[in-house]
Design an enzyme around this catalytic site. Structure first.
Site, short mmCIF file in Angstrom:
data_model
loop_
_atom_site.label_atom_id
_atom_site.label_comp_id
_atom_site.label_asym_id
_atom_site.label_seq_id
_atom_site.Cartn_x
_atom_site.Cartn_y
_atom_site.Cartn_z
N ASP A 24 0.79 -1.25 0.00
CA ASP A 24 0.00 0.00 0.00
C ASP A 24 0.81 1.29 0.00
O ASP A 24 0.43 2.28 0.66
CB ASP A 24 -0.96 0.01 1.20
CG ASP A 24 -1.95 -1.14 1.16
OD1 ASP A 24 -1.92 -1.93 0.19
OD2 ASP A 24 -2.76 -1.27 2.11
N LYS A 129 -6.54 -4.88 -3.22
CA LYS A 129 -7.17 -5.58 -2.09
C LYS A 129 -8.21 -4.70 -1.41
O LYS A 129 -7.95 -3.53 -1.15
CB LYS A 129 -6.09 -6.02 -1.09
CG LYS A 129 -5.29 -4.89 -0.46
CD LYS A 129 -4.19 -5.48 0.40
CE LYS A 129 -3.45 -4.47 1.23
NZ LYS A 129 -4.23 -3.62 2.12
N CYS A 162 -2.05 -2.83 7.76
CA CYS A 162 -2.03 -3.73 6.60
C CYS A 162 -0.77 -4.60 6.54
O CYS A 162 -0.83 -5.74 6.07
CB CYS A 162 -2.20 -2.93 5.32
SG CYS A 162 -3.86 -2.24 5.19
C1 C5J Z 1 -3.09 0.32 5.63
C2 C5J Z 1 -4.87 1.42 6.78
N1 C5J Z 1 -2.56 0.18 4.41
N2 C5J Z 1 -4.09 1.82 7.78
N3 C5J Z 1 -4.37 0.76 5.72
O1 C5J Z 1 -2.44 0.07 6.63
O2 C5J Z 1 -6.05 1.67 6.81
#
Ligand code: C5J
Length: 222
Positions: A24, A129, A162
């Protein structure tokens, strides 16, 4: 085989059976105006790791490690976004709302792109995702199985959400997981520290951790 000085003990992997999962590193989390900032976070903390993630990507590309990127994203019609997720809390903008980089956390919008410095090269796998874990509702598990992957290196954001969720999913599926400590970040430094401790506690109960420097100075063993 490559041997890395990791915590709580050495981590050994065959690059041909290893994938790097970059979680991400998208504008929605790293740049102002995206999902992360709408939740009230200071995104500059996350932007600071981009050079280290880039160094890790370059190392993996040069050493024959499969590269996989992920993006947290929902369909434009929000059919894959649980209302519990969209309505939770009191953000400035909700998932699907129009923001300065397009609709928040929607696949295909400018804000959902991976940051330019870490853009996937042709042939690298990108997993879109809908959840926090990269195995949930995606083809990641099947892709790794078909490619004969046994070991996973992890980077990206955020460490305790994540990244940790995906490492735990991977660990339960039998992968040997190494988190590169300075190639991951949280909006909350104390959560990053705690997540790293949790991962490697109890004899690597979820996996190993090591700094990028340890990978750079790793030794080749037969
Ligand atoms: C991730 C989130 N990528 N913190 N998403 O950690 O909502």
């Amino acid at each position: 085989m490559i041997n890395v000085a990791a915590t709580p003990f050495a981590y050994t992997f065959d690059p041909a059976k290893t994938a790097l999962i970059v979680i991400d590193m998208q504008r929605d989390f790293v740049e102002p105006g995206g999902f992360g900032e709408t939740l009230g976070n200071d995104v500059s903390l996350l932007a600071a790791i981009v050079p280290t993630v880039r160094a890790l990507l370059d190392w993996c590309r040069a050493n024959g490690v499969l590269v996989v990127h992920t993006r947290e994203a929902h369909r434009a019609d929000l059919a894959d976004c649980p209302e519990a997720k969209r309505l939770r809390g009191n953000p400035k903008l909700r998932i699907g709302d129009e923001g300065p980089m397009g609709r928040i956390l929607i696949d295909g919008e400018p804000g959902n792109d991976i940051v330019a410095a870490l853009a996937p090269t042709p042939g690298e796998i990108v997993i879109v995702k809908p959840g926090k874990g990269a195995f949930y509702a995606t083809s990641l598990g099947e892709i790794l199985r078909l490619k004969g992957i046994t070991h996973l290196l992890f980077a990206g954001v955020t460490t305790e959400v994540c990244v940790q969720t995906t490492m735990r999913e991977a660990n339960d599926r039998g992968y040997e997981c190494l988190l590169i400590e300075d190639a991951t970040e949280s909006y909350f430094p104390e959560f990053k520290r705690a997540a790293i401790e949790m991962i490697r506690a109890q004899g690597a109960i979820v996996g190993w951790t090591a700094p990028m420097a340890a990978l750079r100075s790793a030794t080749v063993v037969i």
